[in-house]
Design an enzyme around this catalytic site. Structure first.
Site, mmCIF file in Angstrom:
data_model
loop_
_atom_site.group_PDB
_atom_site.id
_atom_site.type_symbol
_atom_site.label_atom_id
_atom_site.label_comp_id
_atom_site.label_asym_id
_atom_site.label_seq_id
_atom_site.Cartn_x
_atom_site.Cartn_y
_atom_site.Cartn_z
ATOM 1 N N ASP A 33 5.263 -24.589 33.310
ATOM 2 C CA ASP A 33 6.517 -23.315 32.990
ATOM 3 C C ASP A 33 5.846 -21.627 32.889
ATOM 4 O O ASP A 33 5.067 -21.362 33.650
ATOM 5 C CB ASP A 33 6.421 -23.342 31.507
ATOM 6 C CG ASP A 33 8.116 -22.039 30.947
ATOM 7 O OD1 ASP A 33 8.219 -21.548 31.394
ATOM 8 O OD2 ASP A 33 8.781 -22.924 30.193
ATOM 9 N N ASN A 101 12.127 -29.204 44.579
ATOM 10 C CA ASN A 101 10.458 -29.460 44.631
ATOM 11 C C ASN A 101 10.561 -30.333 43.013
ATOM 12 O O ASN A 101 9.317 -31.433 42.989
ATOM 13 C CB ASN A 101 9.686 -28.043 44.061
ATOM 14 C CG ASN A 101 10.247 -27.500 45.085
ATOM 15 O OD1 ASN A 101 9.694 -27.845 46.203
ATOM 16 N ND2 ASN A 101 10.163 -26.034 44.810
ATOM 17 N N LYS A 107 8.948 -38.399 43.493
ATOM 18 C CA LYS A 107 9.283 -38.772 45.099
ATOM 19 C C LYS A 107 8.578 -39.778 44.998
ATOM 20 O O LYS A 107 8.082 -40.839 45.110
ATOM 21 C CB LYS A 107 10.539 -38.355 46.196
ATOM 22 C CG LYS A 107 10.391 -39.250 47.502
ATOM 23 C CD LYS A 107 11.352 -39.070 48.086
ATOM 24 C CE LYS A 107 11.784 -39.913 49.629
ATOM 25 N NZ LYS A 107 10.453 -38.618 50.259
ATOM 26 N N TYR A 147 24.904 -19.216 37.199
ATOM 27 C CA TYR A 147 23.896 -20.930 36.662
ATOM 28 C C TYR A 147 24.830 -22.423 36.847
ATOM 29 O O TYR A 147 24.590 -23.406 37.208
ATOM 30 C CB TYR A 147 24.838 -20.358 35.319
ATOM 31 C CG TYR A 147 23.643 -21.760 33.921
ATOM 32 C CD1 TYR A 147 22.647 -21.830 34.562
ATOM 33 C CD2 TYR A 147 25.159 -21.708 33.495
ATOM 34 C CE1 TYR A 147 22.087 -22.991 32.876
ATOM 35 C CE2 TYR A 147 23.627 -23.080 32.435
ATOM 36 C CZ TYR A 147 22.803 -23.291 32.052
ATOM 37 O OH TYR A 147 22.631 -24.382 31.120
ATOM 38 N N LYS A 151 23.458 -25.018 38.847
ATOM 39 C CA LYS A 151 23.685 -26.743 38.031
ATOM 40 C C LYS A 151 24.766 -27.770 39.050
ATOM 41 O O LYS A 151 23.992 -29.363 38.886
ATOM 42 C CB LYS A 151 24.025 -26.469 36.614
ATOM 43 C CG LYS A 151 23.163 -26.289 35.610
ATOM 44 C CD LYS A 151 21.367 -26.691 35.471
ATOM 45 C CE LYS A 151 20.662 -25.884 34.633
ATOM 46 N NZ LYS A 151 19.191 -26.723 34.656
#
Ligand code: UDP
Length: 321
Positions: A33, A101, A107, A147, A151
């Site tokens: 975070d 990222n 992955k 936002y 998304k």
């Protein structure tokens, strides 16, 4: 158990409840975070736990983590309209670069991936209730576009990684959720009304208050998230409580449950504020055998207890923009 979970936004409202859930089930958790809208207080009780690790990092920058990771849960993002209006570029970056990222690390580690998406991808919906097959009605350049479009991009890149790299990815579309650890000054309806009623300040209802939302208690939500992470589905799934309330009904219920003397006052409706919202959860019911159990009244009683015990009122009138 030797499974390791990376939770981005792990010090946020939903992220911290996920940290608790995975620690409780015996997983090791890395909580990542940057603390822009999350707070360390949300995970302080876990800091001494050997299975828990907190890393302060901004995921829009490259992520390097040693050791194996089995699951990446990407929950980092401002999520209150007040926050994404305050941090429009950070919101766009965490949804785009941050999702890129986190997909990259999933992955590299051959981990399963989950994206926290949102009912906001449906915008101001023209279809009611909202099914996953609905494409939405979003204003890309309106104040909420930062936002909503971040998304929507995040969903698109998650699907592209699933299809191109054959990764096991999940997308959860989260509808309005409330509960312990929301901030008093969060700006969203439930914590704002709780803060106002508990300090006997006027309740600020925007517009006529006839607009609707469907409020899901946090424990129900994280239970559904866990089931979705462990499921075999790669399609987006709505999680939320299908009981629809007007904002006036919410305000009246909160006044009643807190026994407050607060009066209701009306303020201007924010731009592009959705008029109605209610999830169709038939997919979650059939694929995950999930549906919410906690009523709004019961969930609010628990949240009121938390608000009374934690933190003083730091309410500032910040709406509308
Ligand atoms: N709202 C309100 N007063 C407030 C905060 C929010 O009337 O102090 C309204 C807001 O205009 C919206 C609804 O409550 O119609 C839910 O807003 P919230 O910010 O909780 O989340 P949203 O669903 O809009 O993302």
């Amino acid at each position: 158990m030797d499974k390791r979970v990376l939770i981005t936004g792990g010090a946020g409202f939903i992220g911290s409840h996920l940290c608790d859930l995975f620690i409780g089930k015996g997983y090791s958790v890395i909580c990542l975070d940057n603390l822009v809208t999350g707070t360390l207080g949300n995970v302080r009780h876990l800091i001494k736990n050997k299975s828990f690790k907190f890393v302060k990092h901004d995921i829009t920058k490259y992520i390097t983590l040693k050791g194996k990771i089995d699951y990446v849960l990407h929950f980092a993002s401002p999520a209150s309209p007040v926050d994404y209006l305050k941090y429009p570029i950070k919101t766009l970056k965490v949804g785009s670069l941050g999702t890129h990222n986190t997909l990259g690390i999933a992955k590299a580690k051959k981990a399963k991936f989950m994206l926290a998406s949102t009912s906001e991808i449906y915008g101001d919906p023209l279809v009611h209730p909202q099914k996953e097959s609905y494409w939405g009605n979003v204003n890309p350049i309106g104040p909420r576009g930062v936002y909503d479009e971040a998304k929507r991009f995040a969903e698109a890149i998650t699907m592209a990684y699933h299809k191109t790299h054959n990764m096991d990815t999940k997308i959860v579309r989260i509808f309005n959720t409330y509960g312990e650890r929301m901030r008093h000054y969060d700006g969203r309806a439930v914590p704002t009304f709780l803060d106002q009623t508990l300090s006997n300040k006027p309740i600020t209802v925007f517009g006529s208050g006839k607009q609707t939302r469907s409020f899901c208690y946090i424990n129900d939500l994280v239970d559904g998230i866990y089931k979705l992470v462990m499921s075999g589905t790669n399609q987006p799934v709505n999680l939320g409580n299908p009981h629809e309330f007007s904002i006036m009904e919410l305000a009246r219920l909160i006044i009643k449950l807190t026994g407050s003397k607060s009066q209701i006052i009306f303020k201007k409706l924010p731009v592009d504020d959705p008029k109605i919202r209610k999830p169709d959860i038939s997919l979650a019911k059939s694929k995950l055998n999930w549906e919410p159990k906690v009523t709004l009244k019961e969930g609010l009683i628990r949240t009121i207890r938390y608000f009374k015990q934690n933190g003083k009122s730091v309410y500032k009138y910040r709406y509308p923009v």
